[in-house]
Design a protein around this motif. Structure first.
Motif, PDB file in Angstrom:
ATOM      1  N   SER A  65       1.056  -1.108  -0.325  1.00  0.00           N
ATOM      2  CA  SER A  65       0.102   0.183  -0.048  1.00  0.00           C
ATOM      3  C   SER A  65       0.608   1.681   0.302  1.00  0.00           C
ATOM      4  O   SER A  65       0.159   2.278  -0.339  1.00  0.00           O
ATOM      5  CB  SER A  65      -0.852  -0.515   1.053  1.00  0.00           C
ATOM      6  N   VAL A  91       2.738   1.725  -3.520  1.00  0.00           N
ATOM      7  CA  VAL A  91       1.480   1.993  -4.381  1.00  0.00           C
ATOM      8  C   VAL A  91       0.908   3.846  -3.900  1.00  0.00           C
ATOM      9  O   VAL A  91       0.855   4.545  -4.989  1.00  0.00           O
ATOM     10  CB  VAL A  91       0.324   1.775  -5.263  1.00  0.00           C
ATOM     11  N   SER A  92       1.057   3.745  -2.756  1.00  0.00           N
ATOM     12  CA  SER A  92       0.445   5.245  -3.084  1.00  0.00           C
ATOM     13  C   SER A  92       1.163   6.166  -2.710  1.00  0.00           C
ATOM     14  O   SER A  92       0.700   6.559  -3.429  1.00  0.00           O
ATOM     15  CB  SER A  92      -0.443   5.223  -1.497  1.00  0.00           C
ATOM     16  N   ARG A 128      -8.205  14.214  -3.720  1.00  0.00           N
ATOM     17  CA  ARG A 128      -9.226  13.052  -3.220  1.00  0.00           C
ATOM     18  C   ARG A 128     -10.477  13.405  -2.908  1.00  0.00           C
ATOM     19  O   ARG A 128     -11.678  13.376  -3.952  1.00  0.00           O
ATOM     20  CB  ARG A 128      -8.798  12.227  -2.018  1.00  0.00           C
ATOM     21  N   GLU A 143      -3.653   3.853 -13.179  1.00  0.00           N
ATOM     22  CA  GLU A 143      -3.991   2.209 -12.042  1.00  0.00           C
ATOM     23  C   GLU A 143      -4.334   1.165 -13.042  1.00  0.00           C
ATOM     24  O   GLU A 143      -3.545  -0.450 -12.755  1.00  0.00           O
ATOM     25  CB  GLU A 143      -5.434   2.433 -11.726  1.00  0.00           C
ATOM     26  N   ARG A 160     -10.159  -7.208  -5.505  1.00  0.00           N
ATOM     27  CA  ARG A 160     -10.940  -5.483  -4.216  1.00  0.00           C
ATOM     28  C   ARG A 160     -11.811  -6.743  -3.301  1.00  0.00           C
ATOM     29  O   ARG A 160     -11.949  -6.156  -2.044  1.00  0.00           O
ATOM     30  CB  ARG A 160     -11.708  -5.204  -5.115  1.00  0.00           C
ATOM     31  N   LEU A 205     -10.098  -7.680   0.131  1.00  0.00           N
ATOM     32  CA  LEU A 205      -9.512  -5.705   0.956  1.00  0.00           C
ATOM     33  C   LEU A 205     -10.488  -5.765   1.628  1.00  0.00           C
ATOM     34  O   LEU A 205     -10.308  -5.295   2.961  1.00  0.00           O
ATOM     35  CB  LEU A 205      -8.930  -5.358  -0.603  1.00  0.00           C
ATOM     36  N   LEU A 224     -14.588   6.778  -6.442  1.00  0.00           N
ATOM     37  CA  LEU A 224     -13.283   6.311  -5.498  1.00  0.00           C
ATOM     38  C   LEU A 224     -13.217   5.174  -5.031  1.00  0.00           C
ATOM     39  O   LEU A 224     -12.167   4.295  -4.323  1.00  0.00           O
ATOM     40  CB  LEU A 224     -13.579   7.825  -4.494  1.00  0.00           C
ATOM     41  N   ARG A 243     -13.756   2.379  -6.022  1.00  0.00           N
ATOM     42  CA  ARG A 243     -12.921   0.913  -6.963  1.00  0.00           C
ATOM     43  C   ARG A 243     -11.818   1.753  -7.401  1.00  0.00           C
ATOM     44  O   ARG A 243     -11.534   0.932  -8.517  1.00  0.00           O
ATOM     45  CB  ARG A 243     -14.291   1.885  -8.398  1.00  0.00           C
ATOM     46  N   PHE A 244     -11.582   2.862  -6.980  1.00  0.00           N
ATOM     47  CA  PHE A 244      -9.731   2.942  -6.959  1.00  0.00           C
ATOM     48  C   PHE A 244      -9.103   2.229  -6.080  1.00  0.00           C
ATOM     49  O   PHE A 244      -9.442   2.150  -5.190  1.00  0.00           O
ATOM     50  CB  PHE A 244     -10.131   5.220  -7.124  1.00  0.00           C
ATOM     51  N   LEU A 245      -8.617   1.427  -7.271  1.00  0.00           N
ATOM     52  CA  LEU A 245      -7.511  -0.198  -6.228  1.00  0.00           C
ATOM     53  C   LEU A 245      -6.581   0.708  -4.924  1.00  0.00           C
ATOM     54  O   LEU A 245      -6.173   0.598  -4.150  1.00  0.00           O
ATOM     55  CB  LEU A 245      -7.633  -1.060  -7.640  1.00  0.00           C
ATOM     56  N   PRO A 246      -6.368   2.010  -5.852  1.00  0.00           N
ATOM     57  CA  PRO A 246      -4.698   1.947  -5.160  1.00  0.00           C
ATOM     58  C   PRO A 246      -5.805   2.780  -3.815  1.00  0.00           C
ATOM     59  O   PRO A 246      -5.616   2.740  -2.315  1.00  0.00           O
ATOM     60  CB  PRO A 246      -4.631   2.871  -5.710  1.00  0.00           C
ATOM     61  N   TYR A 247      -6.931   3.299  -3.573  1.00  0.00           N
ATOM     62  CA  TYR A 247      -7.418   3.406  -2.696  1.00  0.00           C
ATOM     63  C   TYR A 247      -7.919   2.534  -1.936  1.00  0.00           C
ATOM     64  O   TYR A 247      -8.049   2.697  -0.590  1.00  0.00           O
ATOM     65  CB  TYR A 247      -8.818   4.643  -3.269  1.00  0.00           C
ATOM     66  N   GLN A 248      -8.624   1.559  -2.050  1.00  0.00           N
ATOM     67  CA  GLN A 248      -8.806   0.540  -1.249  1.00  0.00           C
ATOM     68  C   GLN A 248      -8.285   0.174  -1.006  1.00  0.00           C
ATOM     69  O   GLN A 248      -8.230  -0.533   0.354  1.00  0.00           O
ATOM     70  CB  GLN A 248      -9.718  -0.671  -2.770  1.00  0.00           C
ATOM     71  N   LEU A 249      -6.459   0.088  -1.782  1.00  0.00           N
ATOM     72  CA  LEU A 249      -5.761  -0.919  -1.014  1.00  0.00           C
ATOM     73  C   LEU A 249      -5.305   0.143   0.320  1.00  0.00           C
ATOM     74  O   LEU A 249      -4.961  -0.777   1.784  1.00  0.00           O
ATOM     75  CB  LEU A 249      -4.562  -0.801  -0.814  1.00  0.00           C
ATOM     76  N   SER A 250      -5.029   0.818   0.236  1.00  0.00           N
ATOM     77  CA  SER A 250      -5.127   2.227   1.284  1.00  0.00           C
ATOM     78  C   SER A 250      -5.974   1.858   2.558  1.00  0.00           C
ATOM     79  O   SER A 250      -5.402   1.950   3.566  1.00  0.00           O
ATOM     80  CB  SER A 250      -4.697   3.593   0.894  1.00  0.00           C
TER      81      SER A 250
END
Lengths: 159, 159
Positions: A19, A22-23, A42, A117, A133, A136, B7, B9-16
């Motif tokens: 994480s 990626v972030s 965001r 992404e 997903r 997660l 947002l 569904r934005f993978l980097p966000y979900q990961l975070s």
DNA sequence: AGCCATTTGTTGCATAGGCAACTATCCTTC
DNA sequence: GAAGGATAGTTGCCTATGCAACAAATGGCT
């Protein structure tokens, strides 16, 4: 030092490493290109998608702290990307919206987000990503359910 | 506000989000029980597994910043959980190791770590977890490969 | 041996982030 | 319509985290 660290097989740790990588990568991109922090980015994304909403709405939608939302909004307003108008329904809050230049930036921001992404997820099938997903999401919910006192009450295998 | 935020569904966000939830949950546990921060906990874990090593080794093994390792070691030393001895091979560094009380704490820490991992991952098969770990690893590596200039050079679909 | 680049550990600074407390406004209840 | 509790936004404070700069020590090269 040949041995593999057990820490490297500790899932919460692996999750954190991935994480952060990626972030960090994405944050770096938005900072270099538009000088936007992650919270600011965001807020831009959500305002572009939802139009006229309050900070409270943004807080709920972003899952961020209300203070983080507030500070992001203030910066964006100072930069002329976001404008506040009084809320006739509720004197405590304001209605936030993108300005013309905010909308123009949003038009560039979202394609970059999707492109990054896409590149980061390159090589994964849609099915794999959906599964990922879902996992997660379950990890997220599961970690909030786990009860500390419950773990304290047993001694997790130690006599 | 019925609409689902893109947002989400934005993978980097979900990961975070997932990573923060899991890490926060575990950090809370270690802080409440032993007053250990995440970096401190990681150093304890690694020292218990690898025995006598230097800060540099810890930095490599933990993937943390060397400053974070240094500060964690200092705190642990002050608490009498870790001791430093001079390094005969290299005058710049010291050899770190757990003290007796450090080893005793380590004996409790690791079972709790595994127990929390088990609970957070409850309901997933070993195969699912292996796949998940592999994806985390690929996302991690992929995000470091993506080249900023490369993305800058095209205009990602905008004319 | 002497010099220079590199590495290890350390300190200081600058930033991000969260929590608690506060103000202003709203809503419910009497 | 006054009082009390709840909610939106804001500010200040405290901690965590990371980078840059530095000192001490090493190792290679001549």
């Amino acid at each position: 030092m040949q041995q593999m660290a057990p820490l490297a097989r500790f899932l919460p740790y692996q999750l954190s490493i991935a994480s952060n990588a990626v972030s960090g990568r994405i944050a770096q991109e938005y900072r270099a290109r538009w000088g936007l922090s992650v919270p600011e980015w965001r807020v831009m994304a959500l305002l572009g998608d939802f139009g006229t909403i309050t900070q409270r709405d943004l807080t709920r939608l972003s899952l961020m702290d209300k203070v983080a939302v507030n500070r992001a909004c203030k910066v964006l307003e100072d930069r002329g990307l976001v404008e506040r108008t009084p809320n006739a329904q509720d004197g405590r809050s304001h209605l936030l919206d993108l300005t013309a230049s905010g909308r123009e930036m949003h038009g560039q921001i979202m394609p970059l987000a999707r492109e990054m992404e896409r590149r980061i997820c390159a090589g994964f099938s849609d099915a794999e990503l959906d599964t990922f997903r879902a996992m997660l999401d379950r990890l997220h919910r599961q970690s909030e359910i786990v009860d500390a006192d419950d773990i304290v009450s047993d001694n997790f295998g130690i006599e």
